[in-house]
Write a protein that holds these residues in place. Sequence first.
Motif, PDB file in Angstrom:
ATOM      1  N   SER A  13       1.128   3.492  23.860  1.00  0.00           N
ATOM      2  CA  SER A  13       1.175   2.037  24.073  1.00  0.00           C
ATOM      3  C   SER A  13      -0.116   1.579  24.760  1.00  0.00           C
ATOM      4  O   SER A  13      -0.433   2.041  25.866  1.00  0.00           O
ATOM      5  CB  SER A  13       2.392   1.688  24.948  1.00  0.00           C
ATOM      6  OG  SER A  13       2.206   0.439  25.562  1.00  0.00           O
ATOM      7  N   THR A  15      -0.901  -1.236  26.058  1.00  0.00           N
ATOM      8  CA  THR A  15      -0.691  -2.027  27.282  1.00  0.00           C
ATOM      9  C   THR A  15      -0.439  -1.099  28.463  1.00  0.00           C
ATOM     10  O   THR A  15      -1.021  -1.255  29.536  1.00  0.00           O
ATOM     11  CB  THR A  15       0.506  -2.985  27.119  1.00  0.00           C
ATOM     12  OG1 THR A  15       1.574  -2.278  26.500  1.00  0.00           O
ATOM     13  CG2 THR A  15       0.138  -4.180  26.289  1.00  0.00           C
ATOM     14  N   LEU A  16       0.434  -0.114  28.251  1.00  0.00           N
ATOM     15  CA  LEU A  16       0.728   0.812  29.350  1.00  0.00           C
ATOM     16  C   LEU A  16      -0.502   1.659  29.666  1.00  0.00           C
ATOM     17  O   LEU A  16      -0.788   1.947  30.829  1.00  0.00           O
ATOM     18  CB  LEU A  16       1.929   1.710  28.992  1.00  0.00           C
ATOM     19  CG  LEU A  16       3.277   0.988  28.869  1.00  0.00           C
ATOM     20  CD1 LEU A  16       4.402   1.984  28.584  1.00  0.00           C
ATOM     21  CD2 LEU A  16       3.629   0.197  30.130  1.00  0.00           C
ATOM     22  N   THR A  36      -3.637  -6.589  33.217  1.00  0.00           N
ATOM     23  CA  THR A  36      -3.256  -5.887  31.999  1.00  0.00           C
ATOM     24  C   THR A  36      -1.778  -6.059  31.658  1.00  0.00           C
ATOM     25  O   THR A  36      -1.430  -6.787  30.733  1.00  0.00           O
ATOM     26  CB  THR A  36      -3.570  -4.385  32.124  1.00  0.00           C
ATOM     27  OG1 THR A  36      -3.038  -3.917  33.366  1.00  0.00           O
ATOM     28  CG2 THR A  36      -5.053  -4.123  32.051  1.00  0.00           C
ATOM     29  N   VAL A  37      -0.930  -5.409  32.421  1.00  0.00           N
ATOM     30  CA  VAL A  37       0.440  -5.246  31.947  1.00  0.00           C
ATOM     31  C   VAL A  37       1.308  -6.474  32.229  1.00  0.00           C
ATOM     32  O   VAL A  37       1.062  -7.224  33.176  1.00  0.00           O
ATOM     33  CB  VAL A  37       1.049  -3.966  32.585  1.00  0.00           C
ATOM     34  CG1 VAL A  37       1.394  -4.164  34.034  1.00  0.00           C
ATOM     35  CG2 VAL A  37       2.225  -3.442  31.789  1.00  0.00           C
ATOM     36  N   GLY A  38       2.323  -6.656  31.383  1.00  0.00           N
ATOM     37  CA  GLY A  38       3.266  -7.756  31.543  1.00  0.00           C
ATOM     38  C   GLY A  38       4.371  -7.361  32.493  1.00  0.00           C
ATOM     39  O   GLY A  38       5.483  -7.054  32.082  1.00  0.00           O
ATOM     40  N   LYS A 101      12.756  -2.006  24.981  1.00  0.00           N
ATOM     41  CA  LYS A 101      11.893  -1.225  24.087  1.00  0.00           C
ATOM     42  C   LYS A 101      12.707  -0.167  23.341  1.00  0.00           C
ATOM     43  O   LYS A 101      12.530   0.039  22.138  1.00  0.00           O
ATOM     44  CB  LYS A 101      10.782  -0.557  24.910  1.00  0.00           C
ATOM     45  CG  LYS A 101       9.688   0.064  24.088  1.00  0.00           C
ATOM     46  CD  LYS A 101       8.699   0.815  24.964  1.00  0.00           C
ATOM     47  CE  LYS A 101       7.518  -0.033  25.334  1.00  0.00           C
ATOM     48  NZ  LYS A 101       6.529   0.701  26.150  1.00  0.00           N
ATOM     49  N   TRP A 125       3.357  -7.658  19.508  1.00  0.00           N
ATOM     50  CA  TRP A 125       3.459  -6.750  20.653  1.00  0.00           C
ATOM     51  C   TRP A 125       3.220  -5.313  20.176  1.00  0.00           C
ATOM     52  O   TRP A 125       3.769  -4.891  19.166  1.00  0.00           O
ATOM     53  CB  TRP A 125       4.819  -6.883  21.335  1.00  0.00           C
ATOM     54  CG  TRP A 125       4.989  -5.927  22.469  1.00  0.00           C
ATOM     55  CD1 TRP A 125       4.086  -5.685  23.474  1.00  0.00           C
ATOM     56  CD2 TRP A 125       6.091  -5.065  22.710  1.00  0.00           C
ATOM     57  NE1 TRP A 125       4.582  -4.742  24.335  1.00  0.00           N
ATOM     58  CE2 TRP A 125       5.805  -4.337  23.890  1.00  0.00           C
ATOM     59  CE3 TRP A 125       7.305  -4.841  22.054  1.00  0.00           C
ATOM     60  CZ2 TRP A 125       6.679  -3.401  24.419  1.00  0.00           C
ATOM     61  CZ3 TRP A 125       8.178  -3.920  22.584  1.00  0.00           C
ATOM     62  CH2 TRP A 125       7.860  -3.203  23.761  1.00  0.00           C
ATOM     63  N   VAL A 126       2.407  -4.609  20.944  1.00  0.00           N
ATOM     64  CA  VAL A 126       1.837  -3.332  20.512  1.00  0.00           C
ATOM     65  C   VAL A 126       2.840  -2.293  20.007  1.00  0.00           C
ATOM     66  O   VAL A 126       2.506  -1.499  19.134  1.00  0.00           O
ATOM     67  CB  VAL A 126       0.997  -2.703  21.645  1.00  0.00           C
ATOM     68  CG1 VAL A 126      -0.204  -3.583  21.967  1.00  0.00           C
ATOM     69  CG2 VAL A 126       1.806  -2.494  22.932  1.00  0.00           C
ATOM     70  N   SER A 127       4.048  -2.275  20.571  1.00  0.00           N
ATOM     71  CA  SER A 127       4.959  -1.171  20.226  1.00  0.00           C
ATOM     72  C   SER A 127       5.644  -1.324  18.872  1.00  0.00           C
ATOM     73  O   SER A 127       6.145  -0.339  18.329  1.00  0.00           O
ATOM     74  CB  SER A 127       6.024  -1.011  21.316  1.00  0.00           C
ATOM     75  OG  SER A 127       5.393  -0.591  22.506  1.00  0.00           O
ATOM     76  N   ASN A 175       4.720 -12.316  22.695  1.00  0.00           N
ATOM     77  CA  ASN A 175       3.753 -11.481  23.400  1.00  0.00           C
ATOM     78  C   ASN A 175       2.841 -10.957  22.293  1.00  0.00           C
ATOM     79  O   ASN A 175       3.337 -10.285  21.401  1.00  0.00           O
ATOM     80  CB  ASN A 175       4.468 -10.325  24.099  1.00  0.00           C
ATOM     81  CG  ASN A 175       3.502  -9.347  24.748  1.00  0.00           C
ATOM     82  OD1 ASN A 175       2.313  -9.564  24.758  1.00  0.00           O
ATOM     83  ND2 ASN A 175       4.048  -8.247  25.264  1.00  0.00           N
ATOM     84  N   TYR A 206      11.390 -13.186  26.123  1.00  0.00           N
ATOM     85  CA  TYR A 206      10.722 -14.210  26.961  1.00  0.00           C
ATOM     86  C   TYR A 206      11.390 -15.581  26.871  1.00  0.00           C
ATOM     87  O   TYR A 206      10.783 -16.582  27.264  1.00  0.00           O
ATOM     88  CB  TYR A 206       9.237 -14.333  26.552  1.00  0.00           C
ATOM     89  CG  TYR A 206       8.441 -13.075  26.841  1.00  0.00           C
ATOM     90  CD1 TYR A 206       8.029 -12.769  28.136  1.00  0.00           C
ATOM     91  CD2 TYR A 206       8.119 -12.172  25.826  1.00  0.00           C
ATOM     92  CE1 TYR A 206       7.317 -11.605  28.413  1.00  0.00           C
ATOM     93  CE2 TYR A 206       7.408 -11.009  26.097  1.00  0.00           C
ATOM     94  CZ  TYR A 206       7.017 -10.734  27.388  1.00  0.00           C
ATOM     95  OH  TYR A 206       6.315  -9.586  27.664  1.00  0.00           O
ATOM     96  N   LYS A 238      11.748  -9.082  32.278  1.00  0.00           N
ATOM     97  CA  LYS A 238      10.781 -10.165  32.471  1.00  0.00           C
ATOM     98  C   LYS A 238      11.354 -11.284  33.332  1.00  0.00           C
ATOM     99  O   LYS A 238      10.770 -11.648  34.341  1.00  0.00           O
ATOM    100  CB  LYS A 238      10.344 -10.730  31.115  1.00  0.00           C
ATOM    101  CG  LYS A 238       9.940  -9.663  30.105  1.00  0.00           C
ATOM    102  CD  LYS A 238       8.710  -8.890  30.505  1.00  0.00           C
ATOM    103  CE  LYS A 238       8.443  -7.770  29.511  1.00  0.00           C
ATOM    104  NZ  LYS A 238       7.274  -6.986  29.827  1.00  0.00           N
ATOM    105  N   TYR A 324       1.159 -14.635  29.264  1.00  0.00           N
ATOM    106  CA  TYR A 324      -0.124 -14.113  28.804  1.00  0.00           C
ATOM    107  C   TYR A 324      -0.996 -15.247  28.276  1.00  0.00           C
ATOM    108  O   TYR A 324      -0.484 -16.244  27.764  1.00  0.00           O
ATOM    109  CB  TYR A 324       0.084 -13.126  27.658  1.00  0.00           C
ATOM    110  CG  TYR A 324       1.119 -12.065  27.931  1.00  0.00           C
ATOM    111  CD1 TYR A 324       0.825 -10.977  28.761  1.00  0.00           C
ATOM    112  CD2 TYR A 324       2.402 -12.149  27.377  1.00  0.00           C
ATOM    113  CE1 TYR A 324       1.775 -10.008  29.027  1.00  0.00           C
ATOM    114  CE2 TYR A 324       3.357 -11.175  27.638  1.00  0.00           C
ATOM    115  CZ  TYR A 324       3.043 -10.114  28.464  1.00  0.00           C
ATOM    116  OH  TYR A 324       3.984  -9.159  28.734  1.00  0.00           O
ATOM    117  N   ARG A 369      -6.213  -9.907  25.919  1.00  0.00           N
ATOM    118  CA  ARG A 369      -5.017 -10.448  26.565  1.00  0.00           C
ATOM    119  C   ARG A 369      -5.144 -10.376  28.072  1.00  0.00           C
ATOM    120  O   ARG A 369      -5.484  -9.332  28.626  1.00  0.00           O
ATOM    121  CB  ARG A 369      -3.755  -9.689  26.125  1.00  0.00           C
ATOM    122  CG  ARG A 369      -2.486 -10.433  26.528  1.00  0.00           C
ATOM    123  CD  ARG A 369      -1.233  -9.618  26.310  1.00  0.00           C
ATOM    124  NE  ARG A 369      -1.078  -8.601  27.341  1.00  0.00           N
ATOM    125  CZ  ARG A 369      -0.016  -7.820  27.472  1.00  0.00           C
ATOM    126  NH1 ARG A 369       0.983  -7.908  26.602  1.00  0.00           N
ATOM    127  NH2 ARG A 369       0.056  -6.928  28.432  1.00  0.00           N
TER     128      ARG A 369
END
Length: 395
Positions: A13, A15-16, A36-38, A101, A125-127, A175, A206, A238, A324, A369
Amino acid sequence: MILSDFVNGIEESVTLAAAAKAKELKAAGHDVLILTVGEPDFPTPTNINAAAKKAIDTGKTSFYTPASGLPELKKAVNKYFEDFYGYSVSPKEVIVTSGAKFAIYAFFMSVLNKGDEVIIPTPYWVSYSDQVKMASGVPVFVEGRQENDFKVTLEQVEAARTDKTKVLLINSPSNPSGMIYSEEELRELGNWAVEHNILILSDDIYHRLVYNGSKTTMISTISDEIRKQTIVINGLSKSYSMTGWRIGFATGNPEIIAAMAKIASQTTSNPTAVAQYAAIEAINGDQSVVDAMRGRFEERLNTIYPILNEIPGIEVVKPHGAFYLFPNVKGAMEMTGYDNVTDFTDALLEKEGVALVTGDGFGAPENVRLSYATDMYTILEALDRIKRFIENNMK
Ligand code: PMP
Ligand code: GLU
């Protein structure tokens, strides 16, 4: 080769990974501003912490819960749906998971056969894309253009449809873009999915973080037909500042939910029992703290957006939700002589100690981001440094 083709075929990931790298540099004494991270910077509300402590003190720790979650928590999830979606969900229609997730992963594992296609609007979102690949599916990206507020149109998804299309993914507010689909746009996409028997994965995580009077419509609330076609993803990370507790949930078709529970039973067994008791309090307890945190995000957005927008070489659409900003930095890259966004963000980290996430992991190679789930001082200082970085590195 020690490692499997499977694991070699996916990415970590981003973001992580970006967050871990920035935190490591900071721990080693570097002056790093982390955007960086949410991960909301607020503490988890005290009533939720107290419920978890009580669960520990009363021995709610030495048993496995049902794989799909405690019955009391499913009841609370039902209340959540009655409050925010205006419909009820029976226990068979609910699974509680170790983070939203994992719910998304269990969903893809439950419905995809090899080669089945999932339409993913970009930026995404990246995942999502790696999870689709992990379930032997094929991500099909449809470009949400910046001039259309990063949203895809019915014509675009129709052009991407094949006889392998199994799922349409919707993430609104999004996201990384923070954009929200209108009820009308969702109705069109939802009816299209019903017509072609395509499942909808609606990631609503969100939905309570929206600003300046914007309204979120969740696609499953539009009609019974669309709702039957939709698996809803939601969670507490969140809105309740509970990222570390790892509680998410999914609702929808009982057959799919039971399949997801089967996967959970063979992998995580169940979400942590103590976290589930905390989650019951989060949903049933006082909600005013959630509103207060939302208000703080709104204040930050309204303060920082105009400042970011003024920086030369940066173009940014004002988001309506999530936390973001997703500016296009093509102009800034040209001005500073970087020809890809990863080199640009790496140099920004190295020269000015500002950690952002590159847009390419989100399917947008001209964007970066910034998360504003961090304190105002850090964000304002970071914006100053970004401006200085561009000015000092002009070619
Ligand atoms: N969906 C989106 C769009 C997200 O940004 C995140 C962030 N973590 C998740 C799902 C997963 O949340 P979690 O696993 O923390 O519940
Ligand atoms: N969703 C958050 C983010 O995009 C958390 C990180 C992750 O789960 O990848 O930053």
